[in-house]
Motif scaffolding. Structure first.
Motif, PDB file in Angstrom:
ATOM      1  N   GLU A  43      44.786  73.083  21.091  1.00 16.39           N
ATOM      2  CA  GLU A  43      43.333  73.166  21.117  1.00 16.39           C
ATOM      3  C   GLU A  43      42.842  73.364  22.551  1.00 16.39           C
ATOM      4  OE1 GLU A  43      39.480  70.590  19.670  1.00 16.39           O
ATOM      5  OE2 GLU A  43      41.474  69.773  19.443  1.00 16.39           O
ATOM      6  N   THR A  44      41.880  74.251  22.717  1.00 11.36           N
ATOM      7  CA  THR A  44      41.316  74.528  24.029  1.00 11.36           C
ATOM      8  C   THR A  44      39.827  74.261  24.012  1.00 11.36           C
ATOM      9  OG1 THR A  44      40.938  76.847  23.491  1.00 11.36           O
ATOM     10  CG2 THR A  44      43.049  76.309  24.500  1.00 11.36           C
ATOM     11  N   SER A  45      39.254  74.037  25.177  1.00 10.32           N
ATOM     12  CA  SER A  45      37.813  73.813  25.245  1.00 10.32           C
ATOM     13  C   SER A  45      37.040  75.121  25.343  1.00 10.32           C
ATOM     14  CB  SER A  45      37.472  72.910  26.436  1.00 10.32           C
ATOM     15  OG  SER A  45      37.919  73.488  27.632  1.00 10.32           O
ATOM     16  N   ILE A  46      37.708  76.204  25.678  1.00  7.56           N
ATOM     17  CA  ILE A  46      37.097  77.531  25.695  1.00  7.56           C
ATOM     18  C   ILE A  46      37.474  78.203  24.376  1.00  7.56           C
ATOM     19  CG2 ILE A  46      37.025  79.749  26.889  1.00  7.56           C
ATOM     20  CD1 ILE A  46      37.894  78.299  29.412  1.00  7.56           C
ATOM     21  N   PRO A  47      36.543  78.896  23.714  1.00 10.29           N
ATOM     22  CA  PRO A  47      36.883  79.490  22.407  1.00 10.29           C
ATOM     23  C   PRO A  47      37.740  80.748  22.522  1.00 10.29           C
ATOM     24  CG  PRO A  47      34.617  79.964  22.955  1.00 10.29           C
ATOM     25  CD  PRO A  47      35.124  79.043  24.020  1.00 10.29           C
ATOM     26  N   ILE A  48      38.867  80.620  23.190  1.00  7.93           N
ATOM     27  CA  ILE A  48      39.850  81.701  23.323  1.00  7.93           C
ATOM     28  C   ILE A  48      41.191  81.122  22.897  1.00  7.93           C
ATOM     29  CG2 ILE A  48      40.962  83.323  24.909  1.00  7.93           C
ATOM     30  CD1 ILE A  48      38.521  83.106  26.707  1.00  7.93           C
ATOM     31  N   ARG A  49      42.004  81.938  22.265  1.00  9.83           N
ATOM     32  CA  ARG A  49      43.322  81.455  21.834  1.00  9.83           C
ATOM     33  C   ARG A  49      44.168  81.050  23.025  1.00  9.83           C
ATOM     34  NH1 ARG A  49      45.920  84.355  16.835  1.00  9.83           N
ATOM     35  NH2 ARG A  49      47.638  83.361  17.886  1.00  9.83           N
ATOM     36  N   LEU A  50      45.099  80.145  22.786  1.00 11.94           N
ATOM     37  CA  LEU A  50      45.942  79.588  23.849  1.00 11.94           C
ATOM     38  C   LEU A  50      46.752  80.674  24.552  1.00 11.94           C
ATOM     39  CD1 LEU A  50      47.102  76.841  25.030  1.00 11.94           C
ATOM     40  CD2 LEU A  50      48.949  77.190  23.420  1.00 11.94           C
TER      41      LEU A  50
END
Length: 195
Positions: A87-94
């Motif tokens: 999970e990331t805080s920016i809505p971009i895939r890892l």
């Protein structure tokens, strides 16, 4: 007046002067007041009425949160909470975010990820490593800009490192393996672990 849904008699029978048949004339003279008020019967504990439902659900999994104030699981259950490492805080895939750390105008992209990415340690590690790798190369490129050959040599090393490290970060994102460079990688890993 008693408006309880479980009352045993009509509300009109419980009002003083309502049974006198005078159509409301019992309150002016002494005829309605002599009769007095009789309260409705009180139900004992053997009645079939159930208590009202609670205002909130007392189950620990009813709320997402993490405090002992009744709005989440108790504090002792918080140590069993699963953390999503992808999970990331920016809505971009890892995978794409790890490539940005090395390929998006290094070291500018990696510094931007260090500022905006606060959840994922994998991205933060690659951002620290890219910052520590490309900042000295960028400064060296500026210093050697008087010589065309040396500046192009530094630029070639810069591009090769950026492409290779972006490829490895993208490929290893499925297993979250970290490719640590000899000195810089250990330092970046220590910084991420101490955060």
């Amino acid at each position: 007046m008693d408006f309880a849904p479980y009352q045993s008699e009509e509300p009109a029978a419980a009002r003083p002067g309502a049974a006198g048949g005078g159509g409301g004339s019992g309150s002016g003279s002494g005829s309605g007041g002599a009769r007095g008020y009789t309260p409705p019967p009180v139900h004992t504990s053997n009645s079939t009425a159930s208590p009202p439902p609670p205002m909130y659900s007392p189950s620990p999994d009813a709320y997402a949160g993490g405090s002992s104030s009744g709005y989440g699981p108790p504090v002792e259950d918080q140590q069993n909470v699963q953390v999503n490492q992808y999970e990331t805080s920016i809505p971009i895939r890892l995978e794409y975010e790890s490539v940005i750390a090395y390929a998006a105008l290094p070291p500018v992209g990696s510094v931007a990820l260090l500022i905006f990415e606060t959840k994922n340690d994998y991205i933060r590690f690659h951002s620290w490593q890219a910052s520590l790798l490309f900042t000295p190369l960028f400064i060296l490129f500026i210093i050697l800009s008087f010589s065309t050959v040396l500046s192009y040599l530094v630029l070639a090393v810069y591009i090769v490192f950026a492409l290779y490290m972006a490829y490895r970060a993208y490929r290893d994102s499925a297993s979250l393996d970290r490719l640590e460079l000899p000195v810089i990688g250990r330092l970046a890993s220590d910084w991420v672990d101490s955060e």
